[in-house]
Design an enzyme around this catalytic site. Structure first.
Site, PDB file in Angstrom:
ATOM      1  N   PHE A  95      -5.597   2.640  14.397  1.00  0.00           N
ATOM      2  CA  PHE A  95      -5.811   3.673  13.391  1.00  0.00           C
ATOM      3  C   PHE A  95      -6.828   3.171  12.374  1.00  0.00           C
ATOM      4  O   PHE A  95      -6.927   1.962  12.115  1.00  0.00           O
ATOM      5  CB  PHE A  95      -4.507   4.048  12.696  1.00  0.00           C
ATOM      6  CG  PHE A  95      -3.776   5.186  13.353  1.00  0.00           C
ATOM      7  CD1 PHE A  95      -3.643   6.405  12.713  1.00  0.00           C
ATOM      8  CD2 PHE A  95      -3.250   5.034  14.623  1.00  0.00           C
ATOM      9  CE1 PHE A  95      -2.979   7.458  13.322  1.00  0.00           C
ATOM     10  CE2 PHE A  95      -2.578   6.079  15.242  1.00  0.00           C
ATOM     11  CZ  PHE A  95      -2.449   7.299  14.582  1.00  0.00           C
ATOM     12  N   ASP A 102      -4.659  -6.606   4.757  1.00  0.00           N
ATOM     13  CA  ASP A 102      -5.750  -7.473   5.210  1.00  0.00           C
ATOM     14  C   ASP A 102      -5.719  -8.825   4.513  1.00  0.00           C
ATOM     15  O   ASP A 102      -6.258  -9.808   5.018  1.00  0.00           O
ATOM     16  CB  ASP A 102      -7.102  -6.805   4.950  1.00  0.00           C
ATOM     17  CG  ASP A 102      -7.276  -5.535   5.777  1.00  0.00           C
ATOM     18  OD1 ASP A 102      -6.853  -5.530   6.942  1.00  0.00           O
ATOM     19  OD2 ASP A 102      -7.821  -4.550   5.242  1.00  0.00           O
ATOM     20  N   LYS A 105     -15.161  -0.399  14.446  1.00  0.00           N
ATOM     21  CA  LYS A 105     -13.835  -0.969  14.677  1.00  0.00           C
ATOM     22  C   LYS A 105     -13.453  -0.889  16.147  1.00  0.00           C
ATOM     23  O   LYS A 105     -12.889  -1.827  16.710  1.00  0.00           O
ATOM     24  CB  LYS A 105     -12.802  -0.237  13.814  1.00  0.00           C
ATOM     25  CG  LYS A 105     -11.408  -0.836  13.842  1.00  0.00           C
ATOM     26  CD  LYS A 105     -10.504  -0.149  12.833  1.00  0.00           C
ATOM     27  CE  LYS A 105      -9.124  -0.807  12.785  1.00  0.00           C
ATOM     28  NZ  LYS A 105      -8.257  -0.181  11.755  1.00  0.00           N
ATOM     29  N   LYS A 164      10.041 -16.514 -10.567  1.00  0.00           N
ATOM     30  CA  LYS A 164       9.283 -15.422 -11.156  1.00  0.00           C
ATOM     31  C   LYS A 164       8.182 -15.964 -12.065  1.00  0.00           C
ATOM     32  O   LYS A 164       8.414 -16.815 -12.913  1.00  0.00           O
ATOM     33  CB  LYS A 164      10.215 -14.507 -11.958  1.00  0.00           C
ATOM     34  CG  LYS A 164       9.479 -13.357 -12.630  1.00  0.00           C
ATOM     35  CD  LYS A 164      10.424 -12.520 -13.478  1.00  0.00           C
ATOM     36  CE  LYS A 164       9.651 -11.432 -14.217  1.00  0.00           C
ATOM     37  NZ  LYS A 164      10.524 -10.630 -15.100  1.00  0.00           N
ATOM     38  N   ASN A 175       0.843  -1.197   0.000  1.00  0.00           N
ATOM     39  CA  ASN A 175       0.000   0.000   0.000  1.00  0.00           C
ATOM     40  C   ASN A 175       0.876   1.244   0.000  1.00  0.00           C
ATOM     41  O   ASN A 175       2.104   1.140  -0.037  1.00  0.00           O
ATOM     42  CB  ASN A 175      -0.965  -0.016   1.191  1.00  0.00           C
ATOM     43  CG  ASN A 175      -0.231  -0.139   2.513  1.00  0.00           C
ATOM     44  OD1 ASN A 175       0.525   0.752   2.904  1.00  0.00           O
ATOM     45  ND2 ASN A 175      -0.421  -1.262   3.204  1.00  0.00           N
ATOM     46  N   LYS A 226     -12.895  -4.458  17.923  1.00  0.00           N
ATOM     47  CA  LYS A 226     -11.508  -4.819  18.255  1.00  0.00           C
ATOM     48  C   LYS A 226     -11.210  -4.701  19.754  1.00  0.00           C
ATOM     49  O   LYS A 226     -10.114  -5.035  20.184  1.00  0.00           O
ATOM     50  CB  LYS A 226     -10.532  -3.936  17.460  1.00  0.00           C
ATOM     51  CG  LYS A 226     -10.714  -3.976  15.933  1.00  0.00           C
ATOM     52  CD  LYS A 226     -10.446  -5.340  15.358  1.00  0.00           C
ATOM     53  CE  LYS A 226     -10.692  -5.376  13.853  1.00  0.00           C
ATOM     54  NZ  LYS A 226      -9.708  -4.664  13.069  1.00  0.00           N
TER      55      LYS A 226
END
Length: 418
Positions: A323, A278, A337, A288, A209, A341
């Protein structure tokens, strides 16, 4: 950051003396009151006018300067100093201080100071390794001085080894750590996660990301400045880790899960600022993967949820913060969340909001706890980190009821370490 703070720089006779001009400039830019003292030998390496121009204060050298009252300069400066840094520190001055000899303005003033004293030896490697010098440094440590270990490298005399004074940027960090912030996290262990994870597809490709790690690194640095013992678990970034922080490098989500859970039970506070994948490829290739004419599909599987695991296995008195980066329904998604959590706070931001995206030096955080929502304005990431820590400490001090995986309990039952 150093407004209303007084730093005394004690400069002795070493070629590294010229570097202290840069340090004085850094401190002055933080609105610090900087005073420089020099030995008579030090003026052979750098002119006192340089320091006077940079600091706006008289550079003190001669104990019996008739333009100043000795008692006033000697005692008043010692009383107002928040920290003294002796840098570069020659073997001669180290020996004097270790034996209580005060025969000039520099050594006399240092002897009168009750504040923290930092000393940075700088000399030839053979001098530094001399048992007498080493004994003197140990003696100074016994009396409360903090010795900054010299760097290893090519020395002015042509030798190579230990004896180089560290760069001004590192000396600056030592001063910041000492006086920049209140030590309201002193004695606490804080674990921070930062950066992206990389999930391997084959030896060439991976899924990741856009996280740069800037927010997590800012949090780690602020926690350190506020006195915490900080562990930073970091994915791969281009950032230089903050000093005085234990860094644990990781690559994948599984690496981060193991690094965090192995250390979680010893932490007073855990702040999960990393952008953890995730999903990861269900199968990875050792070779490869070659391009083909047909479409390619990569089967993904869930990674282990680090924050959920921490919430289910929280330790007594432990504070957990996660976060949440969203692109829509930020408050609703973040509240879910928080509850799912079993954590104390979610620091949420909206990727689409100006100043809150990846790679920026600013952030716009909304801090969500069980019974409150606090919106912070756009600010630097270190300022945002400060605001986050302030709110987490308020949670520690309150009597807020918190839901855990084992039921509901009073916050007061969970704050014994605070």
């Amino acid at each position: 950051m150093l407004k209303n703070k007084c730093v005394v720089l004690a400069v002795t006779g070493s070629i590294a003396a010229y570097k202290i001009a840069g340090l004085a400039s850094m401190l002055k830019k933080q609105h610090c009151d900087v005073h420089v003292m020099m030995t008579e030998n030090a003026v052979n390496f750098i002119n006192p006018i340089t320091f006077e121009t940079l600091t706006g204060n008289k550079c003190l050298i001669d104990t019996f300067d008739r333009n100043f009252q000795f008692s006033v300069e000697h005692v008043s400066l010692a009383k107002k100093a928040d920290v003294v840094m002796i840098a570069p520190a020659s073997a001669n001055v180290i020996g004097k201080l270790a034996c209580g000899i005060a025969d000039d303005m520099l050594t006399t003033t240092i002897m009168a100071c009750k504040c923290k004293k930092l000393i940075s030896p700088a000399m030839n490697v053979n001098m530094f390794e001399n048992p007498i010098v080493q004994d003197n440094l140990k003696r100074l440590e016994h009396f409360g001085y903090e010795v900054i270990q010299p760097a290893v490298g090519y020395l002015a005399c042509g030798d190579t080894g230990a004896g180089k004074m560290p760069e001004p940027e590192l000396l600056y960090e030592y001063i910041l750590r000492e006086i920049a912030m209140e030590k309201d996290l002193f004695g606490k262990k804080v674990l921070v996660t930062a950066g992206p994870t990389q999930e391997k597809i084959d030896p060439v490709r991976y899924i990741s990301n856009h996280s740069t790690g800037k927010m997590g690194y800012a949090i780690a640095r602020i926690c350190m400045l506020r006195g915490a013992q900080v562990t930073l678990v970091s994915g791969k970034t281009s950032l230089t880790p903050p000093p005085f922080v234990t860094v644990v490098p990781v690559v994948s989500a599984q690496d981060m899960f193991e690094a965090v859970t192995d250390r979680a039970s010893q932490q007073d506070m855990i702040i999960k600022a990393a952008a953890v994948a995730d999903y990861r490829p269900a199968h990875t290739s050792d070779e490869k993967m070659k391009k083909k004419d047909e479409e390619l599909s990569v089967l993904l599987e869930r990674t282990q949820d680090i924050l959920a695991y921490l919430g289910e296995h929280r330790q007594p008195g432990q504070i957990l913060c996660g976060f949440s980066m969203e692109t829509s329904n930020m408050l609703e998604n973040s509240r879910k969340k928080l509850e799912k959590k079993h954590v104390d706070m979610i620091a949420a931001n909206n990727l689409k909001q100006t100043g809150a995206g990846f790679g920026t030096d600013t952030n716009v955080l909304t801090l969500i706890s069980a019974d409150s929502v606090k919106e912070l304005p756009m600010m630097s990431k270190e300022e945002a980190a400060n605001g986050l820590i302030d709110e987490l400490l308020k949670l520690c001090e309150g009597s807020i009821t918190v839901r855990s995986c084992s039921g509901t309990r009073s916050r007061s039952d969970r704050t014994q370490r605070y």
